[in-house]
Design an enzyme around this catalytic site. Structure first.
Site, short mmCIF file in Angstrom:
data_model
loop_
_atom_site.label_atom_id
_atom_site.label_comp_id
_atom_site.label_asym_id
_atom_site.label_seq_id
_atom_site.Cartn_x
_atom_site.Cartn_y
_atom_site.Cartn_z
N SER A 44 53.01 9.72 -48.45
CA SER A 44 51.83 10.57 -48.68
C SER A 44 50.80 10.36 -47.59
CB SER A 44 51.24 10.27 -50.07
OG SER A 44 51.03 8.88 -50.23
N GLU A 180 58.10 10.23 -61.12
CA GLU A 180 56.93 11.06 -60.78
C GLU A 180 56.97 12.38 -61.54
OE1 GLU A 180 55.99 11.33 -56.61
OE2 GLU A 180 54.50 12.90 -56.95
O1 KIV Z 1 54.11 8.52 -51.03
C1 KIV Z 1 53.58 8.22 -52.11
O2 KIV Z 1 52.36 8.08 -52.21
C2 KIV Z 1 54.44 8.05 -53.26
C3 KIV Z 1 53.80 7.79 -54.58
C4 KIV Z 1 53.14 9.02 -55.10
C5 KIV Z 1 54.75 7.22 -55.56
O3 KIV Z 1 55.62 8.13 -53.14
#
Ligand code: KIV
Length: 263
Positions: A44, A180
Site C-alpha cells: 500500500s 481482507e
Molecule cells: O499493503 C498493505 O497495506 C496490506 C494490508 C492492508 C494488509 O496488505
C-alpha cells in the site's frame, strides 16, 4: 521483540495481535515506541506514499527501500515485508530474488497475496527458512480481476473457496494469514478452522488480530471512509492546523524568536 513463535502462542492464549503498516524511518520511530505488536511494510506504500492508484505500482526495489528504512529505526518490532506483484508469479528464482531483497533489507518475514498458481513458490520460500504470511479475501493486487475494492466471500462458492485457500496456505507452512474485507461470520469460521492466527482488515472482530494502514488510522485522508476503518485521531486537521499556524508565525514574524536563533 515478538518472534514468529509468538504468533501461534498468542492465538492459543487468545491474545489479540495488533499490526500496523509502516513505510519510513520517522513513523517507524514512533511505532517502535508504541505497544503495537508488529509492523507491515505493505505494498500500500505505492498508493499512500507514491500516489499510485493501486498497489500494482509497487516494485521489489521500492519495497526493499522502505523495508530498510523501517528496519533501521524499528529495532524492537517484528517486520513483515510485502512482496509486490508480480514478483511471486514469475517462478521460484524470481520470487527468491524478491525475498532476498526484502530479507536483506531487514524484514523478518514476507507476505504475499493469493495462493492458486503459486503454491510451489510459497512452499519453496517456507522451505528456505523464510516465514510467509498469507493474504486472502480482497487481494488488492488482483483489483482488476475482482472488479474493484469490494467485500469477498459473500456467495457460497467464494466463501468455500476462501475456506479452502486458508487451509492450503496453512498446510503450505504460512505462519499467519491476513483476511481482507471478508464478512465477519466467514472470517470467524476461517479463524476457528486454523491453528495459525488470522489478522483481519475489514474482516470483523473474530480474527486473531487486526491490521490497519497507519495513515488511515491516524485520519490523514478525510475522504477515505470505508466501513471498517476507525480513525484514532484527526491527523489531517491536526497536521494542517500545525502547518497553518507555522505559516502565520513565519509571515507575522513571530517565528523565529531570539531564543530560537543563534547569537
Ligand atoms: O499493503 C498493505 O497495506 C496490506 C494490508 C492492508 C494488509 O496488505
Amino acid at each position: 521483540m515478538m518472534t514468529i513463535l509468538d504468533f501461534e502462542k498468542m492465538k492459543c492464549e487468545k491474545r489479540k495481535i495488533s499490526m500496523v503498516t509502516c513505510y519510513d524511518a520517522w513513523t517507524a520511530r514512533i511505532a517502535d515506541g508504541s505497544s503495537v505488536d508488529c509492523l507491515l511494510v505493505g505494498d500500500s506504500v505505492a498508493m499512500v506514499v507514491h500516489g499510485f492508484e493501486s498497489t500494482l505500482g509497487a516494485t521489489t526495489e521500492m519495497m526493499a527501500l522502505h523495508t530498510a528504512a523501517v528496519a533501521r529505526m524499528a529495532k524492537k518490532k517484528f517486520i513483515v515485508g510485502d512482496m509486490p506483484f508480480p514478483s511471486f508469479r514469475k517462478g521460484i528464482v524470481a520470487a527468491m530474488e524478491s525475498v532476498d531483497a526484502l530479507m536483506k533489507a531487514g524484514a523478518h518475514a514476507v507476505k504475499l497475496e493469493g495462493v492458486y498458481g503459486h503454491e510451489d513458490v510459497v512452499r519453496h520460500i517456507v522451505g528456505s527458512g523464510v516465514p510467509v504470511m498469507g493474504h486472502i479475501g480482497l487481494t488488492p493486487q488482483s483489483i482488476h480481476q475482482l472488479g474493484g475494492f469490494r467485500v469477498q466471500g459473500r456467495e457460497d462458492t467464494t466463501a468455500r473457496s476462501l475456506m479452502e485457500q486458508a487451509k492450503i496456505l496453512q498446510d503450505l507452512g504460512c505462519f499467519a494469514l491476513v483476511l481482507e474485507c471478508v464478512p465477519s461470520e466467514l472470517s470467524q469460521k476461517i479463524t476457528e478452522s486454523l491453528t495459525i492466527p488470522t489478522i483481519g482488515i475489514g474482516a470483523g472482530p473474530f480474527t486473531d488480530g487486526q491490521v490497519l494502514v497507519l495513515q488511515d488510522l491516524l485520519g490523514t485522508h478525510p475522504e477515505f471512509k470505508p466501513k471498517f476503518l476507525r480513525t484514532f485521531m484527526n491527523g489531517y486537521q491536526e497536521i494542517k492546523n500545525a502547518l497553518d499556524v507555522y505559516d502565520q508565525n513565519v509571515k507575522s514574524g513571530a517565528f523565529p524568536t531570539e531564543k530560537e536563533s543563534y547569537q
